[in-house]
Design a protein around this motif. Sequence first.
Motif, PDB file in Angstrom:
ATOM      1  N   SER A  12     -38.986  53.673  40.644  1.00  0.00           N
ATOM      2  CA  SER A  12     -39.102  52.550  39.722  1.00  0.00           C
ATOM      3  C   SER A  12     -38.413  51.325  40.305  1.00  0.00           C
ATOM      4  O   SER A  12     -37.586  51.423  41.210  1.00  0.00           O
ATOM      5  CB  SER A  12     -38.481  52.889  38.357  1.00  0.00           C
ATOM      6  OG  SER A  12     -37.091  53.113  38.496  1.00  0.00           O
ATOM      7  N   ARG A  14     -36.472  47.713  38.892  1.00  0.00           N
ATOM      8  CA  ARG A  14     -35.904  46.954  37.776  1.00  0.00           C
ATOM      9  C   ARG A  14     -35.610  45.535  38.230  1.00  0.00           C
ATOM     10  O   ARG A  14     -35.123  45.324  39.335  1.00  0.00           O
ATOM     11  CB  ARG A  14     -34.572  47.552  37.316  1.00  0.00           C
ATOM     12  CG  ARG A  14     -34.673  48.726  36.459  1.00  0.00           C
ATOM     13  CD  ARG A  14     -33.259  49.159  35.996  1.00  0.00           C
ATOM     14  NE  ARG A  14     -33.339  50.474  35.442  1.00  0.00           N
ATOM     15  CZ  ARG A  14     -33.649  50.744  34.180  1.00  0.00           C
ATOM     16  NH1 ARG A  14     -33.864  49.755  33.347  1.00  0.00           N
ATOM     17  NH2 ARG A  14     -33.747  51.969  33.760  1.00  0.00           N
ATOM     18  N   ASP A  16     -33.632  42.236  36.409  1.00  0.00           N
ATOM     19  CA  ASP A  16     -32.847  41.801  35.248  1.00  0.00           C
ATOM     20  C   ASP A  16     -32.753  42.899  34.189  1.00  0.00           C
ATOM     21  O   ASP A  16     -32.867  42.646  32.989  1.00  0.00           O
ATOM     22  CB  ASP A  16     -33.425  40.516  34.632  1.00  0.00           C
ATOM     23  CG  ASP A  16     -33.334  39.335  35.579  1.00  0.00           C
ATOM     24  OD1 ASP A  16     -32.365  39.277  36.371  1.00  0.00           O
ATOM     25  OD2 ASP A  16     -34.244  38.471  35.529  1.00  0.00           O
ATOM     26  N   GLY A  17     -32.585  44.139  34.639  1.00  0.00           N
ATOM     27  CA  GLY A  17     -32.406  45.261  33.725  1.00  0.00           C
ATOM     28  C   GLY A  17     -33.677  45.814  33.123  1.00  0.00           C
ATOM     29  O   GLY A  17     -33.646  46.802  32.398  1.00  0.00           O
ATOM     30  N   GLU A  18     -34.822  45.204  33.419  1.00  0.00           N
ATOM     31  CA  GLU A  18     -36.092  45.646  32.839  1.00  0.00           C
ATOM     32  C   GLU A  18     -36.974  46.282  33.908  1.00  0.00           C
ATOM     33  O   GLU A  18     -37.135  45.731  35.003  1.00  0.00           O
ATOM     34  CB  GLU A  18     -36.808  44.455  32.216  1.00  0.00           C
ATOM     35  CG  GLU A  18     -38.010  44.852  31.388  1.00  0.00           C
ATOM     36  CD  GLU A  18     -38.533  43.678  30.575  1.00  0.00           C
ATOM     37  OE1 GLU A  18     -39.764  43.572  30.463  1.00  0.00           O
ATOM     38  OE2 GLU A  18     -37.723  42.887  30.060  1.00  0.00           O
ATOM     39  N   ILE A  19     -37.549  47.430  33.599  1.00  0.00           N
ATOM     40  CA  ILE A  19     -38.439  48.101  34.543  1.00  0.00           C
ATOM     41  C   ILE A  19     -39.742  47.320  34.651  1.00  0.00           C
ATOM     42  O   ILE A  19     -40.407  47.058  33.641  1.00  0.00           O
ATOM     43  CB  ILE A  19     -38.703  49.555  34.133  1.00  0.00           C
ATOM     44  CG1 ILE A  19     -37.408  50.366  34.268  1.00  0.00           C
ATOM     45  CG2 ILE A  19     -39.819  50.168  34.982  1.00  0.00           C
ATOM     46  CD1 ILE A  19     -37.502  51.807  33.840  1.00  0.00           C
ATOM     47  N   THR A  20     -40.100  46.951  35.895  1.00  0.00           N
ATOM     48  CA  THR A  20     -41.346  46.207  36.127  1.00  0.00           C
ATOM     49  C   THR A  20     -42.405  47.071  36.780  1.00  0.00           C
ATOM     50  O   THR A  20     -43.577  46.707  36.786  1.00  0.00           O
ATOM     51  CB  THR A  20     -41.094  44.977  37.010  1.00  0.00           C
ATOM     52  OG1 THR A  20     -40.596  45.409  38.276  1.00  0.00           O
ATOM     53  CG2 THR A  20     -40.106  44.025  36.360  1.00  0.00           C
TER      54      THR A  20
END
Length: 156
Positions: A12, A14, A16-20
């Motif tokens: 995975s 990430r 900025d803390g968000e999974i893209t």
Amino acid sequence: MIGVIQRVSEASVRIDGEITGRIGPGLLVLVCAEQGDTEVQADKFLAKLLKLRIFSDAQGKMNHSVQDLDGQGTLGGLLLVSQFTLAANLQGGNRPSFTQAAAPADGRRLYDYLVLQARATHPQVQTGQFAADMQVALINDGPVTIPMRIAPAPSP
């Protein structure tokens, strides 16, 4: 074009803390366009990547490609992550030089082209984000890690 190909159980990205981007079994591919690369190198890179036989068959031999996984009931994913640092030159000292990497505009154009072509030919393609500060997580299966370079044709 340079790549580092890793056979993964999962991976995975990430930002900025968000999974893209996230895949299960498949290939995490770190990719860098170099000076002189064109769509020709990107096409050759993708063709080789999709046919690279590094997944095990029933006898445990590496005989299957990421495309073959789809036929075995498992969708083989591709996670394509841009990484200009693959073009690092360490010959001049302890600080890497990245002068062989494509200029940012060319690198972005070739990365976007590679992603577009991959999505047109493979059912599961996830990505990072060009020039972003990314955190990449993976479980390397094997481990199997293979460097690949598709060089531009020599000038006449």
